[in-house]
Design a protein around this motif. Sequence first.
Motif, PDB file in Angstrom:
ATOM      1  N   TYR A  92      27.501  45.637  30.974  1.00  0.00           N
ATOM      2  CA  TYR A  92      28.886  45.386  30.538  1.00  0.00           C
ATOM      3  C   TYR A  92      29.804  45.179  31.742  1.00  0.00           C
ATOM      4  CZ  TYR A  92      33.538  46.903  28.861  1.00  0.00           C
ATOM      5  OH  TYR A  92      34.874  47.012  28.592  1.00  0.00           O
ATOM      6  N   LEU A  93      29.730  46.050  32.750  1.00  0.00           N
ATOM      7  CA  LEU A  93      30.564  45.924  33.949  1.00  0.00           C
ATOM      8  C   LEU A  93      30.216  44.663  34.735  1.00  0.00           C
ATOM      9  CD1 LEU A  93      30.642  49.609  35.284  1.00  0.00           C
ATOM     10  CD2 LEU A  93      32.480  48.379  34.106  1.00  0.00           C
ATOM     11  N   TYR A  94      28.925  44.405  34.874  1.00  0.00           N
ATOM     12  CA  TYR A  94      28.476  43.245  35.644  1.00  0.00           C
ATOM     13  C   TYR A  94      29.003  41.949  35.031  1.00  0.00           C
ATOM     14  CZ  TYR A  94      25.375  39.557  37.335  1.00  0.00           C
ATOM     15  OH  TYR A  94      24.882  38.378  37.859  1.00  0.00           O
ATOM     16  N   TRP A  95      28.809  41.785  33.735  1.00  0.00           N
ATOM     17  CA  TRP A  95      29.194  40.520  33.113  1.00  0.00           C
ATOM     18  C   TRP A  95      30.702  40.358  33.010  1.00  0.00           C
ATOM     19  CZ3 TRP A  95      26.436  36.350  32.780  1.00  0.00           C
ATOM     20  CH2 TRP A  95      25.043  36.448  32.836  1.00  0.00           C
ATOM     21  N   HIS A  96      31.450  41.449  32.831  1.00  0.00           N
ATOM     22  CA  HIS A  96      32.909  41.326  32.859  1.00  0.00           C
ATOM     23  C   HIS A  96      33.387  40.896  34.243  1.00  0.00           C
ATOM     24  CE1 HIS A  96      34.789  42.030  29.083  1.00  0.00           C
ATOM     25  NE2 HIS A  96      34.113  43.138  28.835  1.00  0.00           N
ATOM     26  N   TRP A  97      32.765  41.434  35.272  1.00  0.00           N
ATOM     27  CA  TRP A  97      33.116  41.028  36.646  1.00  0.00           C
ATOM     28  C   TRP A  97      32.839  39.539  36.836  1.00  0.00           C
ATOM     29  CZ3 TRP A  97      30.349  38.977  40.732  1.00  0.00           C
ATOM     30  CH2 TRP A  97      31.005  38.959  41.987  1.00  0.00           C
ATOM     31  N   ILE A  98      31.661  39.102  36.389  1.00  0.00           N
ATOM     32  CA  ILE A  98      31.303  37.678  36.485  1.00  0.00           C
ATOM     33  C   ILE A  98      32.313  36.814  35.745  1.00  0.00           C
ATOM     34  CG2 ILE A  98      29.643  35.933  35.688  1.00  0.00           C
ATOM     35  CD1 ILE A  98      28.601  37.295  38.129  1.00  0.00           C
ATOM     36  N   PHE A  99      32.582  37.125  34.502  1.00  0.00           N
ATOM     37  CA  PHE A  99      33.445  36.271  33.678  1.00  0.00           C
ATOM     38  C   PHE A  99      34.883  36.258  34.189  1.00  0.00           C
ATOM     39  CE2 PHE A  99      30.329  37.345  30.074  1.00  0.00           C
ATOM     40  CZ  PHE A  99      29.523  36.260  30.409  1.00  0.00           C
ATOM     41  N   ASN A 100      35.369  37.396  34.676  1.00  0.00           N
ATOM     42  CA  ASN A 100      36.718  37.424  35.259  1.00  0.00           C
ATOM     43  C   ASN A 100      36.818  36.466  36.444  1.00  0.00           C
ATOM     44  OD1 ASN A 100      37.979  39.260  33.555  1.00  0.00           O
ATOM     45  ND2 ASN A 100      37.256  41.033  34.702  1.00  0.00           N
ATOM     46  N   ASN A 101      35.802  36.473  37.295  1.00  0.00           N
ATOM     47  CA  ASN A 101      35.829  35.621  38.480  1.00  0.00           C
ATOM     48  C   ASN A 101      35.599  34.149  38.147  1.00  0.00           C
ATOM     49  OD1 ASN A 101      36.142  37.200  41.167  1.00  0.00           O
ATOM     50  ND2 ASN A 101      34.806  38.495  39.919  1.00  0.00           N
ATOM     51  N   VAL A 102      34.831  33.891  37.106  1.00  0.00           N
ATOM     52  CA  VAL A 102      34.672  32.497  36.667  1.00  0.00           C
ATOM     53  C   VAL A 102      35.987  31.979  36.104  1.00  0.00           C
ATOM     54  CG1 VAL A 102      33.534  30.976  34.998  1.00  0.00           C
ATOM     55  CG2 VAL A 102      32.199  32.693  36.229  1.00  0.00           C
ATOM     56  N   LYS A 103      36.662  32.798  35.300  1.00  0.00           N
ATOM     57  CA  LYS A 103      37.937  32.358  34.715  1.00  0.00           C
ATOM     58  C   LYS A 103      38.988  32.129  35.802  1.00  0.00           C
ATOM     59  CE  LYS A 103      41.111  33.004  30.936  1.00  0.00           C
ATOM     60  NZ  LYS A 103      41.365  33.667  29.636  1.00  0.00           N
ATOM     61  N   LYS A 104      38.978  32.951  36.845  1.00  0.00           N
ATOM     62  CA  LYS A 104      39.913  32.788  37.954  1.00  0.00           C
ATOM     63  C   LYS A 104      39.479  31.689  38.924  1.00  0.00           C
ATOM     64  CE  LYS A 104      41.227  37.689  37.900  1.00  0.00           C
ATOM     65  NZ  LYS A 104      41.097  38.989  38.620  1.00  0.00           N
TER      66      LYS A 104
END
Length: 284
Positions: A200-212
């Motif tokens: 959960y933490l890993y993928w939220h980190w990934i998706f936040n950085n992709v969106k930014k």
Amino acid sequence: MKDNNYRKKYSKIPVVVIIFNRPDKTKILYESFKYYKPSKLLIISDGPRNSFKDEKEKVDQSRKVFEKIDWECEVLFNISETNLGCRERIISGLNWVFNREEKAIILEDDCIPSEEFFTFMELMLSKYQANKKISSVCGTNFLPDWSKTKNSYLYSKYCHVWGWGTWKDRWEKIDFNLDRLDEIKKTKFLKGYLGTFRAYLYWHWIFNNVKKKKINSWAYIWNFTNFINKSISIIPVTNLLSNIGIGKNSSHTRSLPYKYITAQESKKKLKFPLKYPSNLLLDF
């Protein structure tokens, strides 16, 4: 119906090739097609970056690989003269593909298919075309020692895009800008769906950085789309691809934290006829 009679009934599926500035690897990929001999190739090519010396020449050389095909084949090019980057170029290119095709096999220039790959893709893309729960058919398996099944393939919530395929109606669901990310974060949907707090933490980190736009990736966007739709990917029990692009010159994969066994190195081969799972249950 026996697998070895499959091609007698079904026409070959269009093959998409994503190329950029690696003519040497593009030539190796081209040579691998001489076994399958696609009847239609759709070439997606990004433009050169102005800040990189001699890149235009390498981009041009990569495109020329597919200008003369020595078997009967329709070849279509989708070329950008300016550099769009990995995310925008591949998504816009696949949008172009699926404005034309109902299904396609997709290969990047460093993903070299085994002989079994195309037969597997044909079988799966036809078998599951009407099953909207399945979003992707993958050719790569990163778990070469998997022994929990006697079937020929697994079901996964994760899509591996080193050689894969999908259908027009699945691709059209892609959340290009991750518009639903804020909503998903509020509901904590991924925490339950992915199964572990670490994931959960890993993928939220990934998706936040992709969106930014700190991570220039289209593949993470495709996985996000699959997660929020609870879509399933098919993974063969053994790796059917050899990625020859891993290393210091790679855009994204300079090294791997685990032992990657290519299709050429693998002692396990996919056997036909395939053994089909009796139930559509997630393996991982």
